[in-house]
Design an enzyme around this catalytic site. Structure first.
Site, PDB file in Angstrom:
ATOM      1  N   LYS A 273       6.457  -9.798 -13.243  1.00  0.00           N
ATOM      2  CA  LYS A 273       5.008  -9.821 -13.447  1.00  0.00           C
ATOM      3  C   LYS A 273       4.692  -9.599 -14.927  1.00  0.00           C
ATOM      4  CE  LYS A 273       3.624  -7.658  -9.038  1.00  0.00           C
ATOM      5  NZ  LYS A 273       2.847  -8.756  -8.452  1.00  0.00           N
ATOM      6  N   ARG A 347       6.827  -9.502   2.106  1.00  0.00           N
ATOM      7  CA  ARG A 347       7.126 -10.216   3.357  1.00  0.00           C
ATOM      8  C   ARG A 347       8.611 -10.135   3.683  1.00  0.00           C
ATOM      9  NH1 ARG A 347       4.379 -15.286   0.537  1.00  0.00           N
ATOM     10  NH2 ARG A 347       3.312 -13.528  -0.423  1.00  0.00           N
TER      11      ARG A 347
HETATM   12  N1  BES Z   1       2.316  -6.349  -4.339  1.00  0.00           N
HETATM   13  C1  BES Z   1       1.911  -7.668  -4.637  1.00  0.00           C
HETATM   14  C2  BES Z   1       0.478  -7.965  -4.174  1.00  0.00           C
HETATM   15  C3  BES Z   1      -0.610  -7.226  -4.885  1.00  0.00           C
HETATM   16  C4  BES Z   1      -1.178  -7.751  -6.031  1.00  0.00           C
HETATM   17  C5  BES Z   1      -1.096  -6.039  -4.401  1.00  0.00           C
HETATM   18  C6  BES Z   1      -2.184  -7.079  -6.689  1.00  0.00           C
HETATM   19  C7  BES Z   1      -2.108  -5.366  -5.046  1.00  0.00           C
HETATM   20  C8  BES Z   1      -2.655  -5.872  -6.177  1.00  0.00           C
HETATM   21  C9  BES Z   1       2.834  -8.661  -3.963  1.00  0.00           C
HETATM   22  O1  BES Z   1       4.151  -8.261  -3.816  1.00  0.00           O
HETATM   23  C10 BES Z   1       2.868  -9.876  -4.824  1.00  0.00           C
HETATM   24  O2  BES Z   1       3.333  -9.784  -5.918  1.00  0.00           O
HETATM   25  N2  BES Z   1       2.362 -10.988  -4.307  1.00  0.00           N
HETATM   26  C11 BES Z   1       2.340 -12.193  -5.038  1.00  0.00           C
HETATM   27  C12 BES Z   1       2.775 -13.283  -4.105  1.00  0.00           C
HETATM   28  C13 BES Z   1       3.040 -14.598  -4.787  1.00  0.00           C
HETATM   29  C14 BES Z   1       4.242 -14.483  -5.705  1.00  0.00           C
HETATM   30  C15 BES Z   1       3.288 -15.652  -3.727  1.00  0.00           C
HETATM   31  C16 BES Z   1       0.902 -12.426  -5.490  1.00  0.00           C
HETATM   32  O3  BES Z   1      -0.024 -12.106  -4.742  1.00  0.00           O
HETATM   33  O4  BES Z   1       0.731 -12.881  -6.616  1.00  0.00           O
HETATM   34 MN    MN Z   2       5.326  -8.685  -5.519  1.00  0.00          MN
END
Ligand code: BES
Ligand code: MN
Ligand code: ZN
Length: 491
Positions: A273, A347
């Site tokens: 990220k 997931r």
């Molecule tokens: N933990 C994150 C989701 C999240 C984002 C929670 C912001 C709280 C605040 C999750 O693991 C994630 O990174 N999801 C990605 C999925 C994508 C790579 C398909 C997302 O939402 O960007």
């Molecule tokens: Mn994530």
């Protein structure tokens, strides 16, 4: 905090702070007019001067200078509308609690104004005052003044405490410690809240009176073939843990499984990220925290259900041994997932938890997860997405959420979108296309619940307050605890 009920009028009640909810035209409220006479018209003057219109959320504080048994009066704007909703009561009481803290008031009296059914107001008022008292000060060198209320007195002339009022006050009192525990777990820095710490905390807070905790380490996780958890953990120096919390009352009418995402820190893994997006990623175990917080209160509430909490937990970090985009995971139910983005890790670990839960054939499975940014895009910061394959279960959760003051909004499991999950090497990939990301994530989870009734709560938005809220400071909110406990008490 002691809760009292009193049959008394506003101009007679002694208190450090007297909170008076007022509607639309404050100067026309009889209770306020009576107070104002005792205050020699100064309150009305102040209302006019400050343009206080009783808009929802507005407040006006006035020092009574010895003219009343109460030291300060606080007017709480409740807006217009014919009926005051539970959530407005909750927020008003939270505001009163905060005002009490700023003036160091320890005895708060809260007027159960007409225009609301006092019976319906008691629960939210007690809950609002309690929830607003939470602070996380562990890491401040200058402690903010502790701001505990000694008593909260709910009053109005002619008020008679009845069993229903007593019950809702008690319910609020018994939920709050669970909410605070969940907030604490999220607020702890991510290098403190490791998977092992989470396991220890579960053991510490969930034991006795029908509750027990089992924590599996790497060996057992390998033996059980929890392949998703092991794959996500590959980049970590911390041992993964799988926490099982069991609540077994003497007589159980149903068996409920709860599954919580316990990513103690989500860096994204090799699909790293950006720095800004990582700032709050200690929140990624909020689903796990909600389950630990909620289950810690079960002995107190004593529902006649068997409840099992399943929490896969690890951090998600990049390293030379981390899983790579292109890797394939083979799950214990035989299904395979191609990992194309290591940041879609929730997931991957939930799949293990759901498969394990489904194998025990519970009557229903509910999972809570800070799963997708897409759900935040759709519903914002205050609303969780809820998905499910059994509408009565979803409806019940939404209703319990409404009573709890936690908003849930149903999103669809669009089966056509399964197309987007097609992989060239495995049964599915772990990401869909550019749109509907909360839905494709839920569709992946659905692959692991078999024929069980199942609901999935995507709490990515409401799990963490990025700005201060009425009932919660910045940080972990404990979202889900109150809904879950109401849900579990509803059978
Ligand atoms: N933990 C994150 C989701 C999240 C984002 C929670 C912001 C709280 C605040 C999750 O693991 C994630 O990174 N999801 C990605 C999925 C994508 C790579 C398909 C997302 O939402 O960007
Ligand atoms: Mn994530
Ligand atoms: Zn995550």
């Amino acid at each position: 905090m002691e809760i009292r009920f009193k049959d008394i009028s506003a101009e007679k009640i002694p208190a450090d702070l007297l909170a008076l909810p007022v509607r639309d035209k404050p100067l026309e409220e009889p209770a306020l007019q009576r107070l104002d006479r005792r205050l020699k018209g100064k309150l009305a003057e102040q209302i006019k001067k400050s343009n206080f219109t009783a808009a929802e959320g507005s407040t006006l504080r006035y020092s009574t200078a010895g003219l009343l048994p109460a030291a300060h009066v606080l007017l709480l704007g409740m807006g217009k509308g014919s009926e005051i909703e539970a959530d407005s009561w909750r927020k008003a009481a939270a505001q009163a609690k905060r005002e009490a803290a700023t003036i160091g008031a320890e005895e708060l009296a809260f007027f159960l104004a007409p225009g609301g059914d006092p019976e319906a107001a008691v629960g939210p008022v007690v809950e609002g005052a309690l929830l607003a008292s939470y602070q996380f000060n562990k890491y401040r060198s200058e402690k903010r003044p502790a701001s505990a209320l000694r008593s909260l007195t709910l009053f109005r002339p002619g008020l008679r405490k009845n069993a229903a009022m007593d019950r809702s006050a008690r319910l609020a009192l018994s939920l709050a410690p669970g909410v605070f525990l969940a907030r604490d777990l999220v607020n702890e820095p991510p290098s403190v809240t490791t998977a092992r710490y989470l396991g220890q905390q579960a053991k510490r807070h969930c034991r006795g009176r029908g509750l027990s905790v089992e924590v599996w380490g790497r060996k057992r996780i390998q033996a059980m073939n929890l392949a998703g958890l092991l794959a996500v953990n590959r980049g970590s120096v911390e041992e993964p843990q799988f926490i099982i919390i069991r609540y077994k009352p003497a007589r159980a009418r149903k068996r409920v499984a709860l599954v919580g995402k316990g990513i103690t820190f989500d860096s994204g893994g090799l699909s790293l990220k950006p720095a800004k997006s990582m700032e709050t990623m200690k929140l990624d175990m909020a689903g796990a925290a909600a389950i630990i917080g909620a289950m810690s209160r079960l002995p107190e509430l004593g529902p006649t259900l068997e409840v099992t909490g399943y929490i896969p937990t690890t951090d998600n970090l990049p390293s030379g041994s981390a899983q790579k985009p292109g890797d394939v995971i083979r799950y214990l139910n035989g299904k395979t997932i191609e990992v194309l983005n290591t940041d879609a890790e929730g997931r991957l670990i939930l799949a293990d938890g759901l498969a394990l839960a489904a194998r025990e054939k519970p009557d229903c499975i509910i999972d809570l997860a800070t799963l997708t940014g897409a759900c935040m895009v759709a519903l914002g910061n205050e609303v969780a997405g809820v998905f499910g394959n059994h509408q009565p279960l979803v409806d019940r959760l939404i209703r319990c959420g409404r009573e709890a003051g936690e908003k849930l909004w149903q999103l669809p499991l669009v089966k056509e979108y399964r197309e987007e999950l097609k992989s060239s090497v495995a049964d599915m990939k772990n990401i869909g296309g550019s749109y509907g990301g909360a839905i494709t994530a839920a569709l992946i989870l659905q692959e692991f619940v078999g024929d069980r009734s199942w609901a999935h709560l995507d709490i990515a938005g409401p799990a963490f307050a990025e700005k201060e809220m009425a009932t919660c400071p910045k940080g972990g909110t404990g979202f889900g605890v109150r809904t879950l406990l109401r849900f579990l008490s509803s059978y």
